[in-house]
Write a protein that holds these residues in place. Structure first.
Motif, PDB file in Angstrom:
ATOM      1  N   UNK A 118       5.289  30.779 -31.702  1.00  0.00           N
ATOM      2  CA  UNK A 118       6.226  29.698 -32.042  1.00  0.00           C
ATOM      3  C   UNK A 118       5.634  28.353 -31.630  1.00  0.00           C
ATOM      4  N   UNK A 119       5.047  28.320 -30.441  1.00  0.00           N
ATOM      5  CA  UNK A 119       4.396  27.095 -29.960  1.00  0.00           C
ATOM      6  C   UNK A 119       3.223  26.715 -30.854  1.00  0.00           C
ATOM      7  N   UNK A 120       2.448  27.704 -31.274  1.00  0.00           N
ATOM      8  CA  UNK A 120       1.296  27.446 -32.146  1.00  0.00           C
ATOM      9  C   UNK A 120       1.738  26.850 -33.485  1.00  0.00           C
ATOM     10  N   UNK A 121       2.814  27.381 -34.039  1.00  0.00           N
ATOM     11  CA  UNK A 121       3.333  26.861 -35.311  1.00  0.00           C
ATOM     12  C   UNK A 121       3.866  25.443 -35.111  1.00  0.00           C
ATOM     13  N   UNK A 122       4.628  25.246 -34.035  1.00  0.00           N
ATOM     14  CA  UNK A 122       5.199  23.925 -33.728  1.00  0.00           C
ATOM     15  C   UNK A 122       4.107  22.866 -33.562  1.00  0.00           C
ATOM     16  N   UNK A 123       3.018  23.239 -32.886  1.00  0.00           N
ATOM     17  CA  UNK A 123       1.934  22.290 -32.630  1.00  0.00           C
ATOM     18  C   UNK A 123       0.896  22.252 -33.760  1.00  0.00           C
ATOM     19  N   UNK A 124       1.154  23.024 -34.817  1.00  0.00           N
ATOM     20  CA  UNK A 124       0.291  23.065 -36.003  1.00  0.00           C
ATOM     21  C   UNK A 124      -1.137  23.517 -35.676  1.00  0.00           C
ATOM     22  N   UNK A 125      -1.238  24.533 -34.826  1.00  0.00           N
ATOM     23  CA  UNK A 125      -2.542  25.123 -34.545  1.00  0.00           C
ATOM     24  C   UNK A 125      -3.042  25.814 -35.809  1.00  0.00           C
ATOM     25  N   UNK A 126      -4.357  25.910 -35.919  1.00  0.00           N
ATOM     26  CA  UNK A 126      -4.950  26.579 -37.074  1.00  0.00           C
ATOM     27  C   UNK A 126      -5.106  28.067 -36.771  1.00  0.00           C
ATOM     28  N   UNK A 127      -4.690  28.887 -37.710  1.00  0.00           N
ATOM     29  CA  UNK A 127      -4.773  30.334 -37.545  1.00  0.00           C
ATOM     30  C   UNK A 127      -6.068  30.848 -38.184  1.00  0.00           C
ATOM     31  N   UNK A 128      -6.331  32.139 -38.006  1.00  0.00           N
ATOM     32  CA  UNK A 128      -7.442  32.885 -38.601  1.00  0.00           C
ATOM     33  C   UNK A 128      -8.766  32.649 -37.871  1.00  0.00           C
ATOM     34  N   UNK A 129      -9.820  33.204 -38.417  1.00  0.00           N
ATOM     35  CA  UNK A 129     -11.116  33.299 -37.739  1.00  0.00           C
ATOM     36  C   UNK A 129     -11.734  31.973 -37.331  1.00  0.00           C
ATOM     37  N   UNK A 130     -11.582  30.934 -38.116  1.00  0.00           N
ATOM     38  CA  UNK A 130     -12.210  29.660 -37.785  1.00  0.00           C
ATOM     39  C   UNK A 130     -11.179  28.626 -37.346  1.00  0.00           C
ATOM     40  N   UNK A 131     -10.049  29.110 -36.864  1.00  0.00           N
ATOM     41  CA  UNK A 131      -9.006  28.214 -36.400  1.00  0.00           C
ATOM     42  C   UNK A 131      -9.049  28.019 -34.904  1.00  0.00           C
ATOM     43  N   UNK A 132      -7.904  27.677 -34.342  1.00  0.00           N
ATOM     44  CA  UNK A 132      -7.808  27.485 -32.900  1.00  0.00           C
ATOM     45  C   UNK A 132      -7.779  28.838 -32.201  1.00  0.00           C
ATOM     46  N   UNK A 133      -8.029  28.793 -30.908  1.00  0.00           N
ATOM     47  CA  UNK A 133      -7.980  30.041 -30.141  1.00  0.00           C
ATOM     48  C   UNK A 133      -7.113  29.845 -28.905  1.00  0.00           C
ATOM     49  N   UNK A 134      -6.842  30.942 -28.235  1.00  0.00           N
ATOM     50  CA  UNK A 134      -6.011  30.897 -27.026  1.00  0.00           C
ATOM     51  C   UNK A 134      -6.705  31.682 -25.923  1.00  0.00           C
ATOM     52  N   UNK A 135      -6.432  31.277 -24.704  1.00  0.00           N
ATOM     53  CA  UNK A 135      -6.910  31.987 -23.521  1.00  0.00           C
ATOM     54  C   UNK A 135      -5.680  32.598 -22.870  1.00  0.00           C
ATOM     55  N   UNK A 136      -5.621  33.929 -22.861  1.00  0.00           N
ATOM     56  CA  UNK A 136      -4.467  34.585 -22.235  1.00  0.00           C
ATOM     57  C   UNK A 136      -4.956  35.444 -21.073  1.00  0.00           C
TER      58      UNK A 136
END
Length: 199
Positions: free
Chosen positions: A174-192
């Motif tokens: 939800x946060x990623x969508x709200x902040x307009x992060x890019x999805x898929x292989x060449x998009x943004x990434x996350x550290x969990x």
């Protein structure tokens, strides 16, 4: 006239079990979702004795949040891996001394989880991994993961959900969508990391 491919009822039954568990649902949950008086039909589907009707198949896919093809043909893609003894030793030392093992990408996660023994020890090995990690999986090696934002109905988002939980995964997305992060292989990434989710 085009030939209709045969459906493997046993495989479909196993897929229903895997995807139901991945969604965190019991047989009773499916029974209630369909409004069935008993769970007999669902057990027959899971045992490969009967197939869901087309209508029920579409509903089942919606309940499990997957595509109909995932139910009929689900197969986790294979990836080849090779772990040298020096790298296995580094991972073992990290675990023994309380350091974190950070996997960069789901391939490295699937690799270490496939290659580790039941005690969470690594050794030199190579092979193919077809491991399907979904909620309920007990991680043996992974402490942190760097990964992309995956498709909503993918097996890789199930891996993320297995690591941090379904609700937290939904909040992250939800946060990623709200902040307009890019999805898929060449998009943004996350550290969990499992540290923050244990609190």
């Amino acid at each position: 006239m085009m030939a209709i491919p045969a459906i493997d009822m046993n495989k479909t039954g196993q897929n229903i079990i895997i995807l139901r568990k991945a969604a965190g649902l019991s047989v009773r949950d499916l029974q209630d979702a369909f409004g069935f008086g008993t769970s007999q039909a669902i057990y027959k589907w899971q045992q490969g004795v009967a197939l869901p009707s087309i209508d029920n198949l579409v509903v089942l896919a919606a309940i499990l949040n997957v595509k109909v093809d995932d139910i009929l043909e689900h197969h986790m893609h294979s990836e080849f891996y090779c772990i040298e003894q020096a790298e296995a030793d580094k991972i073992n030392r990290a675990k023994e001394t309380g350091h974190r093992v950070i996997c960069v990408g789901t391939t490295s996660c699937r690799t270490v989880e496939s290659a580790a023994d039941d005690n969470g020890r690594m050794r030199e090995t190579s092979g193919w991994t077809e491991i399907f990690i979904y909620p309920g999986y007990q991680f043996k090696i992974l402490d942190c993961l760097i990964t992309n934002f995956h498709l909503p109905e993918s097996t890789l988002i199930m891996l993320v959900s297995a690591f941090v939980g379904k609700d937290k995964t939904l909040n992250i997305y939800k946060e990623a969508v709200k902040e307009k992060y890019r999805f898929f292989s060449f998009g943004d990434s996350m550290f969990i990391t499992n540290d923050i989710f244990k609190k």
